[in-house]
Scaffold this motif. Structure first.
Motif, mmCIF file in Angstrom:
data_model
loop_
_atom_site.group_PDB
_atom_site.id
_atom_site.type_symbol
_atom_site.label_atom_id
_atom_site.label_comp_id
_atom_site.label_asym_id
_atom_site.label_seq_id
_atom_site.Cartn_x
_atom_site.Cartn_y
_atom_site.Cartn_z
ATOM 1 N N ARG A 1 0.832 -1.214 0.000
ATOM 2 C CA ARG A 1 0.000 0.000 0.000
ATOM 3 C C ARG A 1 0.863 1.259 0.000
ATOM 4 N N GLU A 2 0.432 2.242 -0.768
ATOM 5 C CA GLU A 2 1.172 3.497 -0.894
ATOM 6 C C GLU A 2 0.858 4.427 0.272
ATOM 7 N N ILE A 3 1.904 5.006 0.855
ATOM 8 C CA ILE A 3 1.754 6.009 1.915
ATOM 9 C C ILE A 3 1.968 7.378 1.279
ATOM 10 N N GLN A 4 0.970 8.252 1.412
ATOM 11 C CA GLN A 4 1.105 9.611 0.899
ATOM 12 C C GLN A 4 1.196 10.629 2.020
ATOM 13 N N GLY A 5 0.962 10.199 3.249
ATOM 14 C CA GLY A 5 1.019 11.126 4.373
ATOM 15 C C GLY A 5 0.827 10.400 5.687
ATOM 16 N N ILE A 6 0.765 11.184 6.755
ATOM 17 C CA ILE A 6 0.644 10.646 8.109
ATOM 18 C C ILE A 6 -0.513 11.347 8.797
ATOM 19 N N THR A 7 -1.227 10.603 9.636
ATOM 20 C CA THR A 7 -2.226 11.217 10.496
ATOM 21 C C THR A 7 -2.131 10.546 11.862
ATOM 22 N N VAL A 8 -2.530 11.257 12.894
ATOM 23 C CA VAL A 8 -2.485 10.721 14.253
ATOM 24 C C VAL A 8 -3.915 10.475 14.709
ATOM 25 N N MET A 9 -4.154 9.285 15.245
ATOM 26 C CA MET A 9 -5.492 8.924 15.705
ATOM 27 C C MET A 9 -5.501 8.765 17.212
ATOM 28 N N GLU A 10 -6.187 9.661 17.881
ATOM 29 C CA GLU A 10 -6.349 9.538 19.330
ATOM 30 C C GLU A 10 -7.792 9.820 19.736
ATOM 31 N N ALA A 11 -8.707 9.676 18.758
ATOM 32 C CA ALA A 11 -10.145 9.817 19.024
ATOM 33 C C ALA A 11 -10.843 8.606 18.423
ATOM 34 N N PRO A 12 -11.931 8.151 19.042
ATOM 35 C CA PRO A 12 -12.598 6.931 18.576
ATOM 36 C C PRO A 12 -13.070 6.998 17.125
ATOM 37 N N ASN A 13 -13.485 8.163 16.650
ATOM 38 C CA ASN A 13 -13.997 8.277 15.285
ATOM 39 C C ASN A 13 -13.012 8.976 14.358
ATOM 40 N N ALA A 14 -11.732 8.930 14.684
ATOM 41 C CA ALA A 14 -10.717 9.641 13.905
ATOM 42 C C ALA A 14 -10.623 9.156 12.467
ATOM 43 N N PHE A 15 -10.948 7.902 12.208
ATOM 44 C CA PHE A 15 -10.858 7.385 10.847
ATOM 45 C C PHE A 15 -11.836 8.084 9.899
ATOM 46 N N HIS A 16 -12.859 8.738 10.452
ATOM 47 C CA HIS A 16 -13.804 9.472 9.604
ATOM 48 C C HIS A 16 -13.124 10.608 8.852
ATOM 49 N N TRP A 17 -12.042 11.132 9.400
ATOM 50 C CA TRP A 17 -11.387 12.297 8.800
ATOM 51 C C TRP A 17 -10.189 11.924 7.939
ATOM 52 N N ALA B 1 -14.730 1.007 12.830
ATOM 53 C CA ALA B 1 -14.125 1.706 11.691
ATOM 54 C C ALA B 1 -13.940 0.761 10.504
ATOM 55 N N PHE B 2 -13.603 -0.502 10.767
ATOM 56 C CA PHE B 2 -13.505 -1.486 9.680
ATOM 57 C C PHE B 2 -14.888 -1.737 9.068
ATOM 58 N N ARG B 3 -15.919 -1.868 9.903
ATOM 59 C CA ARG B 3 -17.289 -2.092 9.397
ATOM 60 C C ARG B 3 -17.732 -0.943 8.497
ATOM 61 N N GLU B 4 -17.347 0.279 8.859
ATOM 62 C CA GLU B 4 -17.721 1.461 8.073
ATOM 63 C C GLU B 4 -16.853 1.623 6.827
ATOM 64 N N GLY B 5 -15.771 0.861 6.727
ATOM 65 C CA GLY B 5 -14.891 0.942 5.565
ATOM 66 C C GLY B 5 -13.833 2.020 5.658
ATOM 67 N N SER B 6 -13.684 2.637 6.826
ATOM 68 C CA SER B 6 -12.728 3.737 6.986
ATOM 69 C C SER B 6 -11.282 3.267 7.018
ATOM 70 N N VAL B 7 -11.010 2.204 7.758
ATOM 71 C CA VAL B 7 -9.633 1.735 7.935
ATOM 72 C C VAL B 7 -9.064 1.211 6.618
ATOM 73 N N GLN B 8 -9.916 0.596 5.812
ATOM 74 C CA GLN B 8 -9.450 -0.008 4.567
ATOM 75 C C GLN B 8 -8.828 1.011 3.613
ATOM 76 N N LYS B 9 -9.180 2.290 3.733
ATOM 77 C CA LYS B 9 -8.620 3.336 2.865
ATOM 78 C C LYS B 9 -7.206 3.718 3.278
ATOM 79 N N SER B 10 -6.849 3.427 4.523
ATOM 80 C CA SER B 10 -5.540 3.854 5.025
ATOM 81 C C SER B 10 -4.422 2.973 4.471
ATOM 82 N N ALA B 11 -3.204 3.497 4.534
ATOM 83 C CA ALA B 11 -2.033 2.733 4.086
ATOM 84 C C ALA B 11 -1.633 1.717 5.144
ATOM 85 N N GLY B 12 -2.047 1.961 6.373
ATOM 86 C CA GLY B 12 -1.704 1.078 7.476
ATOM 87 C C GLY B 12 -1.826 1.831 8.790
#
Length: 194
Positions: A9-25, A49-60
């Motif tokens: 998977r290609e990484i184009q950037g970094i984000t920090v997740m410290e909120a339960p719904n952070a994958f929405h953003w 987040a996996f059920r909603e399909g959010s995590v699958q968009k991330s590079a990891g």
């Protein structure tokens, strides 16, 4: 730790997740960093987040363990494996800034390599330009080819405008804009220097 089949998977950037719904953003193709705090406080947030399909968009995802999580729950490992999203364990001793700097450097280097300049498709003769102007124009042309949209650079020190092609000026004219409108707009604006 999990999701090894997704290491391509290609990484184009970094984000920090410290909120339960952070994958929405997340936009996608980000490496998500976490101290594990949110997983410790709300263990089902990753599954949701996996059920909603959010995590699958991330590079990891990279979790800094030993602060909030001693061990990643098996069901989370299984989800990352199932969806082939890499889950990486980050040593507690590694500073966030060091990791982010290394990742950003790798992403930037890959982007620069991808913009390798091929002179066979140049749209105008460059022999009349200085070496600096040739390099600028080649980079802008490569950017236009990558973005499928013309690029423009204005050098404030030299007060010189550079274009990837004449397409930029044609589009600007179509909107009734003069070149100067891009750095000295006739409407109210704010200026920020990076």
């Amino acid at each position: 730790m999990a999701g090894a089949k997704g290491l391509h998977r290609e990484i184009q950037g970094i984000t920090v997740m410290e909120a339960p719904n952070a994958f929405h953003w997340t936009k996608g193709k980000e490496l998500v960093l976490s101290s594990g705090y949110v997983i410790a406080k709300e263990p089902d947030c990753i599954e949701k987040a996996f059920r909603e399909g959010s995590v699958q968009k991330s590079a990891g995802m990279m979790i800094k363990r030993e602060r909030y999580l001693e061990k990643i729950p098996e069901e989370i490992l299984e989800l990352f494996d199932q969806y082939e999203v890499p889950l990486i364990s980050m040593p507690f001793s590694a500073p966030w800034m060091e990791v982010m700097s290394q990742i950003n450097t790798a992403v930037l280097n890959r982007t620069i390599r991808r913009l390798r300049i091929n002179t066979s498709h140049m749209t105008f003769q460059m022999s009349n330009f200085s070496y600096k102007e040739q390099k600028i124009k080649r980079i802008l042309q490569a950017m236009e080819a990558e973005m499928v949209f013309p690029a423009f650079l204005y050098d404030f020190v030299e007060e010189e405008a550079y274009y990837s092609s004449m397409n930029f000026q044609k589009i600007a004219k179509g909107f009734g804009l003069e070149t100067e409108d891009f750095w000295e707009p006739s409407m109210p604006y704010t200026r920020h220097i990076l």
